[in-house]
Design an enzyme around this catalytic site. Structure first.
Site, PDB file in Angstrom:
ATOM      1  N   ARG A   1      -8.261  -3.908  -3.269  1.00 24.61           N
ATOM      2  CA  ARG A   1      -7.327  -2.685  -4.364  1.00 24.61           C
ATOM      3  C   ARG A   1      -8.544  -2.443  -5.284  1.00 24.61           C
ATOM      4  O   ARG A   1      -8.251  -3.146  -6.164  1.00 24.61           O
ATOM      5  CB  ARG A   1      -5.948  -3.094  -4.844  1.00 24.61           C
ATOM      6  CG  ARG A   1      -5.277  -3.581  -3.719  1.00 24.61           C
ATOM      7  CD  ARG A   1      -3.228  -3.697  -3.387  1.00 24.61           C
ATOM      8  NE  ARG A   1      -2.934  -4.900  -2.224  1.00 24.61           N
ATOM      9  CZ  ARG A   1      -2.553  -3.761  -2.244  1.00 24.61           C
ATOM     10  NH1 ARG A   1      -2.579  -2.262  -1.919  1.00 24.61           N
ATOM     11  NH2 ARG A   1      -1.276  -4.362  -0.720  1.00 24.61           N
TER      12      ARG A   1
ATOM     13  N   CYS B   1       1.066  -1.226  -0.622  1.00 25.80           N
ATOM     14  CA  CYS B   1      -0.076  -0.126  -0.325  1.00 25.80           C
ATOM     15  C   CYS B   1       0.659   1.244   0.106  1.00 25.80           C
ATOM     16  O   CYS B   1       0.625   2.103  -0.584  1.00 25.80           O
ATOM     17  CB  CYS B   1      -0.648   0.150   1.401  1.00 25.80           C
ATOM     18  SG  CYS B   1      -1.740  -1.325   1.066  1.00 25.80           S
TER      19      CYS B   1
HETATM   20  C1  BEZ Z   1       1.116  -4.602   1.657  1.00 30.23           C
HETATM   21  O1  BEZ Z   1       1.514  -4.949   2.128  1.00 30.23           O
HETATM   22  O2  BEZ Z   1      -0.018  -3.630   1.526  1.00 30.23           O
HETATM   23  C2  BEZ Z   1      -0.367  -5.628   2.143  1.00 30.23           C
HETATM   24  C3  BEZ Z   1      -0.093  -7.143   1.694  1.00 30.23           C
HETATM   25  C4  BEZ Z   1      -1.220  -8.305   1.914  1.00 30.23           C
HETATM   26  C5  BEZ Z   1      -2.035  -8.258   2.826  1.00 30.23           C
HETATM   27  C6  BEZ Z   1      -2.756  -6.685   2.807  1.00 30.23           C
HETATM   28  C7  BEZ Z   1      -1.516  -5.280   2.412  1.00 30.23           C
END
Ligand code: BEZ
Length: 222
Positions: free
Chosen positions: A133, A56
């Site tokens: 997402r 993110c």
């Molecule tokens: C992230 O790194 O943004 C992420 C990865 C897996 C699940 C949720 C967020």
């Protein structure tokens, strides 16, 4: 009863391309924002799973990097996750301090999942506590023009998001379609004729290159 039927997200009809975008009035990092505040502009409403997570963070920096180009296309950005406004503020401050990127777009604090539920941003079989997402491209009349969903573990491609807005706005302005891998400046697709007479006329037109009566391209003259 089946979990999927009792889950709160089960009771909303999911938004669809061509439908009016669901209205909201919600707390963001820039104060209370309503969808109707964006009337007259295009809007990319996107969700991310959670603040202070690595994928993110890369996405937020990448969205910020395309924000100036989007604004040149009369397009605004609005983020969302199921986090508090204090968490959002701390995270965007951290991104600025640690990564040197100032996040200029607002981020919705959707703690009670109100907007996430209306827009179908939660995939209960993937996570009930995080938004996936999702990207909603909403036009200047607040109609949903495109929807993209990516899973938690895959960061989105900003070139494609820019290209999508360029293709949608080209369609609206010129009433044409865009082929696979189209980029601005490439030839566009002239919609197929809807009568035999139009098909015969089409192949005679000088500015249109037809491989066959249903497959015609042309250069766009701005
Ligand atoms: C992230 O790194 O943004 C992420 C990865 C897996 C699940 C949720 C967020």
């Amino acid at each position: 009863m089946n979990d999927q039927l009792t889950h709160p997200t089960a009771f909303y009809a999911l938004p669809r391309i061509g439908s009016p975008a669901p209205q909201f009035e919600i707390t963001t990092t820039h104060g209370v924002i309503r969808l109707e505040d964006y009337k007259g502009s295009w809007l990319i409403l996107f969700s991310h799973p959670a603040d202070f997570t690595p994928v993110c963070t890369t996405e937020f920096m990448a969205f910020q990097s395309i924000y100036p180009q989007l604004r040149e296309m009369n397009t605004e950005l609005l983020g969302l996750s199921i986090d508090s406004v204090y968490s959002h503020i701390a995270w965007v401050r951290n991104i600025e301090e640690k990564m040197g990127v100032k996040i200029e777009f607002p981020v919705i604090a959707d703690l009670n999942k109100e907007v996430a539920t209306k827009y179908g941003m939660i995939m209960p079989d993937e996570s009930t506590t995080e938004t996936s997402r999702a990207v909603f491209v909403i036009d200047d009349n607040q109609i949903i023009r495109a929807i993209i969903y990516y899973p938690l573990t895959t960061g989105r491609n900003m070139d494609e998001i820019l290209r999508l807005v360029q293709a949608l706005q080209t369609h609206v302005k010129h009433k044409v379609a865009t082929p696979a891998n189209w980029r601005p400046g490439d030839k566009v697709i002239v919609p197929p004729p809807s009568s035999q007479e139009m098909a015969e006329e089409r192949v005679k037109q000088g500015d249109v290159e037809c491989t066959d009566w249903y497959f015609c391209k042309k250069e766009l003259v701005e």
